[in-house]
Design a protein around this motif. Structure first.
Motif, short mmCIF file in Angstrom:
data_model
loop_
_atom_site.label_atom_id
_atom_site.label_comp_id
_atom_site.label_asym_id
_atom_site.label_seq_id
_atom_site.Cartn_x
_atom_site.Cartn_y
_atom_site.Cartn_z
N ARG A 105 3.81 11.23 13.22
CA ARG A 105 3.36 10.20 14.15
C ARG A 105 2.52 9.16 13.42
O ARG A 105 1.66 9.51 12.63
N SER A 107 0.28 5.44 14.22
CA SER A 107 -0.39 4.78 15.34
C SER A 107 -0.84 3.38 14.96
O SER A 107 -1.15 3.12 13.80
N ASP A 152 0.32 9.57 10.27
CA ASP A 152 0.02 10.96 10.60
C ASP A 152 -1.21 11.06 11.51
O ASP A 152 -2.19 11.72 11.18
N THR A 153 -1.15 10.38 12.64
CA THR A 153 -2.27 10.42 13.58
C THR A 153 -1.79 10.82 14.97
O THR A 153 -0.70 10.49 15.38
N ASP A 154 -2.65 11.55 15.66
CA ASP A 154 -2.42 11.86 17.07
C ASP A 154 -3.58 11.25 17.84
O ASP A 154 -4.29 10.38 17.32
#
Length: 187
Positions: A105, A107, A152-154
């Motif tokens: 992911r 963002s 690489d973030t949620d």
């Protein structure tokens, strides 16, 4: 009428460009001219000065008003923490590249800075972009907002990116001074 403000034909005011030739800019442009030509002669130097003055006269800049006071301890903390951030982020990006998570992911994160200084906005944007894994996509000067792309973030990672930017802003402010900085808003 103030020399720093000029009234236009429509009645609005804007900063005056009363110093069309700013000597620090002339010196910098002359140095760039000299290096690009590669000929370190007196004629090349005179030509560089003439071109620099002409460029400043044709493309005038608004007067530069900066009140920067460097704080050595804050500057040392800024540089040291930046180096640590680069190393840690490089290792995280390498891990993500070699073993990507199943749903990778990314963002877009909006971060509104608490200062209204263009210098701080620029410094924070540059420092954040130089750390691997984040890049400033857009900077709104009017609202002092940075838009970043982070890999690489949620949902928790988005807040971590915001916190990282605000912490970087605090370190920049500690390094160059806090004159005219409003109190910190609630995050």
């Amino acid at each position: 009428m103030s020399p720093e403000v000029r009234t236009t034909r429509r009645g609005s005011t804007r900063p005056a460009r009363y110093r069309a030739v700013q000597w620090p800019m002339v010196l910098w442009l002359t140095l760039v001219w000299w290096v690009l030509w590669g000929s370190y002669s007196a004629l090349s130097l005179v030509g560089g000065v003439l071109v620099a003055v002409a460029a400043c006269w044709v493309f005038p800049l608004p007067p530069l008003r900066m009140r920067v006071r460097l704080h050595p301890v804050g500057l040392l903390v800024l540089v040291g923490r930046f180096a640590v951030d680069v190393v840690v982020a490089s290792l995280q990006v390498a891990r993500t590249t070699l073993a990507p998570p199943d749903p990778l992911r990314s963002s877009l994160v909006e971060v509104r800075l608490r200062t209204e200084s263009d210098l701080v906005l620029t410094a924070v944007a540059e420092l954040v972009s130089l750390v691997p894994g984040t890049v400033v996509v857009e900077a709104h000067r009017g609202s002092h907002t940075l838009f970043l792309h982070a890999i690489d973030t949620d949902a928790a990672g988005v807040e971590a990116v915001r916190s990282m930017v605000w912490d970087q802003e605090a370190r920049v402010l500690a390094a160059i001074g806090r004159e005219g900085v409003p109190p910190e808003p609630a995050r």
